[in-house]
Enzyme design. Structure first.
Site, PDB file in Angstrom:
ATOM      1  N   LYS A 143     -24.507 -43.473 -79.627  1.00 38.02           N
ATOM      2  CA  LYS A 143     -24.866 -42.262 -78.863  1.00 38.02           C
ATOM      3  C   LYS A 143     -23.813 -41.175 -79.106  1.00 38.02           C
ATOM      4  CE  LYS A 143     -27.025 -41.154 -74.406  1.00 38.02           C
ATOM      5  NZ  LYS A 143     -28.119 -40.377 -74.969  1.00 38.02           N
ATOM      6  N   LEU A 163     -31.851 -44.886 -80.957  1.00 40.50           N
ATOM      7  CA  LEU A 163     -30.981 -45.175 -79.825  1.00 40.50           C
ATOM      8  C   LEU A 163     -31.633 -46.234 -78.936  1.00 40.50           C
ATOM      9  CD1 LEU A 163     -28.320 -44.058 -78.395  1.00 40.50           C
ATOM     10  CD2 LEU A 163     -29.943 -43.128 -76.748  1.00 40.50           C
ATOM     11  N   GLU A 213     -38.071 -41.642 -82.912  1.00 41.37           N
ATOM     12  CA  GLU A 213     -37.953 -41.460 -81.459  1.00 41.37           C
ATOM     13  C   GLU A 213     -38.062 -39.979 -81.157  1.00 41.37           C
ATOM     14  OE1 GLU A 213     -33.931 -42.595 -80.075  1.00 41.37           O
ATOM     15  OE2 GLU A 213     -33.259 -42.288 -82.130  1.00 41.37           O
ATOM     16  N   ARG A 223      -6.061 -30.860 -86.974  1.00 46.31           N
ATOM     17  CA  ARG A 223      -7.333 -31.084 -87.672  1.00 46.31           C
ATOM     18  C   ARG A 223      -7.132 -31.756 -89.036  1.00 46.31           C
ATOM     19  NH1 ARG A 223     -11.028 -29.449 -91.197  1.00 46.31           N
ATOM     20  NH2 ARG A 223     -13.216 -29.547 -90.600  1.00 46.31           N
ATOM     21  N   ARG A 244     -23.536 -49.708 -73.069  1.00 44.19           N
ATOM     22  CA  ARG A 244     -23.843 -48.891 -74.259  1.00 44.19           C
ATOM     23  C   ARG A 244     -22.677 -47.964 -74.602  1.00 44.19           C
ATOM     24  NH1 ARG A 244     -29.266 -45.358 -74.265  1.00 44.19           N
ATOM     25  NH2 ARG A 244     -28.017 -44.083 -72.890  1.00 44.19           N
ATOM     26  N   HIS A 289      -9.336 -35.139 -91.261  1.00 43.18           N
ATOM     27  CA  HIS A 289     -10.493 -36.027 -91.102  1.00 43.18           C
ATOM     28  C   HIS A 289     -10.169 -37.466 -90.675  1.00 43.18           C
ATOM     29  CE1 HIS A 289     -12.437 -32.595 -92.913  1.00 43.18           C
ATOM     30  NE2 HIS A 289     -13.615 -33.178 -92.854  1.00 43.18           N
ATOM     31  N   TYR A 349     -21.383 -40.022 -75.875  1.00 42.17           N
ATOM     32  CA  TYR A 349     -21.699 -39.616 -74.514  1.00 42.17           C
ATOM     33  C   TYR A 349     -22.677 -40.591 -73.880  1.00 42.17           C
ATOM     34  CZ  TYR A 349     -26.319 -37.770 -75.859  1.00 42.17           C
ATOM     35  OH  TYR A 349     -27.610 -37.650 -76.293  1.00 42.17           O
TER      36      TYR A 349
HETATM   37  N1  PDD Z   1     -31.024 -38.723 -74.067  1.00 37.91           N
HETATM   38  N2  PDD Z   1     -33.247 -41.316 -77.757  1.00 37.91           N
HETATM   39  C1  PDD Z   1     -32.340 -40.325 -77.852  1.00 37.91           C
HETATM   40  C2  PDD Z   1     -32.077 -39.712 -79.185  1.00 37.91           C
HETATM   41  C3  PDD Z   1     -31.644 -39.883 -76.696  1.00 37.91           C
HETATM   42  O1  PDD Z   1     -30.727 -38.909 -76.786  1.00 37.91           O
HETATM   43  C4  PDD Z   1     -31.937 -40.483 -75.440  1.00 37.91           C
HETATM   44  C5  PDD Z   1     -31.216 -40.069 -74.194  1.00 37.91           C
HETATM   45  C6  PDD Z   1     -32.912 -41.493 -75.397  1.00 37.91           C
HETATM   46  C7  PDD Z   1     -33.281 -42.192 -74.121  1.00 37.91           C
HETATM   47  O2  PDD Z   1     -32.220 -43.005 -73.677  1.00 37.91           O
HETATM   48  P1  PDD Z   1     -32.024 -43.365 -72.131  1.00 37.91           P
HETATM   49  O3  PDD Z   1     -33.272 -43.987 -71.661  1.00 37.91           O
HETATM   50  O4  PDD Z   1     -30.888 -44.333 -72.137  1.00 37.91           O
HETATM   51  O5  PDD Z   1     -31.737 -42.070 -71.412  1.00 37.91           O
HETATM   52  C8  PDD Z   1     -33.533 -41.894 -76.580  1.00 37.91           C
HETATM   53  C9  PDD Z   1     -30.258 -38.191 -72.956  1.00 37.91           C
HETATM   54  C10 PDD Z   1     -31.030 -38.200 -71.675  1.00 37.91           C
HETATM   55  C11 PDD Z   1     -29.718 -36.828 -73.332  1.00 37.91           C
HETATM   56  O6  PDD Z   1     -29.433 -36.619 -74.511  1.00 37.91           O
HETATM   57  O7  PDD Z   1     -29.559 -35.978 -72.466  1.00 37.91           O
END
Ligand code: PDD
Length: 283
Positions: free
Chosen positions: A148, A206, A181, A100, A52, A102, A33
């Site tokens: 992501k 991320l 993070e 379904r 990304r 894997h 996403y």
């Molecule tokens: N989250 N780290 C993680 C684990 C994240 O899920 C996100 C973003 C960030 C920050 O990334 P960015 O600056 O590109 O938004 C760091 C989004 C906002 C979410 O999950 O809704």
């Protein structure tokens, strides 16, 4: 007015927006996403978000559902149809629908869903003027946090535990006590000599788009930036802490567990950067 979602080629009211129950996103969290902030109708950092998204898909061998230009059109059209000026645009791509099993299916086409909801940027700004509390939580995620992925269970559990502990965000730490993070944000600290410190994106986190934008802004403002891991204890004795993300922008942290940071008010470095970031998205 009912909200409109884009689902696999059609703009539909949210109440009619469905994907198949055998979508691999639903059954396996087999997808990725992106989340993009829209400010005054402008998609902030669109190109890096598309980069990304493409990278996440490539790493998982999921096909881009359409080209970048077509996708940009869908993003803008979703915002337009929802009549939003400030919004959070959510984009989800999964490996698609298949019986379904894997292994990757031989022929499935990616599912693309795009939604937009109102984002109260004034509320974000007002929260940033006060700062937030955060709570340390163990990072129990996998080894590919650079992707992501929509598989967010550890992030959800960390955020929930933080909320129950009175924190707005979870600051996750690895088995050696180093901050990785936030559950949905990147974490920064400012040392007593004014150096900004944040973990390297080569170190299983991320690569936040807001983090990258802010790093450039900090350099433009002649601020010292160091990319390295730091422990929870070091952050607790730092001059300042803050976090970055598309929806939180630049958010000062004023309490970490029971430790008050920077006297309990947003510090000068975080405030300076927040001002630069607001000027950037509002400008
Ligand atoms: N989250 N780290 C993680 C684990 C994240 O899920 C996100 C973003 C960030 C920050 O990334 P960015 O600056 O590109 O938004 C760091 C989004 C906002 C979410 O999950 O809704």
């Amino acid at each position: 007015m009912s909200r409109i979602a884009y689902v696999n080629g059609a703009y539909v009211p949210m109440s009619d927006a469905y994907v198949h129950i055998e979508d691999r996103g639903y059954q396996f969290a087999d997808g990725v996403y992106e989340g993009i902030t829209v400010a005054s109708g402008k998609l902030i950092d669109l190109e890096p978000h598309l980069d990304r998204l493409e990278r996440s898909l490539r790493e998982l061998q999921i096909a881009m559902p359409m080209g970048r230009r077509a996708m940009t059109f869908v993003f803008k059209e979703t915002v337009r149809r929802n009549r939003l000026a400030n919004a959070f645009l959510y984009i989800q791509v999964t490996r698609g629908v298949a019986k379904r099993d894997h292994p990757f299916p031989a022929n499935s086409s990616s599912t693309l869903v795009v939604t937009a909801r109102r984002l109260d940027l004034a509320a974000v700004k007002s929260r940033a003027s006060i700062g937030i509390n955060v709570s340390s939580q163990p990072d129990i995620r996998w080894g590919r946090c650079d992707v992501k992925s929509i598989s967010l269970l550890p992030n959800i559990l960390a955020k929930q535990a933080a909320r129950e502990a009175g924190g707005f965000e979870a600051v996750m730490y690895d088995k050696d006590g180093y901050v990785t993070e936030g559950s949905s944000t990147n974490i920064w600290m400012v040392t007593k000599d004014g150096t900004l410190v944040t973990r390297s994106t080569d170190d299983n986190i991320l690569p936040g788009i807001t983090r990258a934008t802010l790093m450039q802004m900090a350099k433009d403002l002649q601020m010292q930036v160091e990319t390295r891991a730091f422990k929870v204890e070091e952050a607790k004795s730092a001059a300042e802490m803050f976090l970055t993300s598309s929806t939180s922008c630049t958010m000062p942290i004023v309490k970490f567990d029971d430790t008050v940071i920077g006297g309990g008010t947003p510090g000068p470095a975080a405030t300076r950067l927040a001002e630069a970031y607001w000027a950037y998205i509002e400008g």
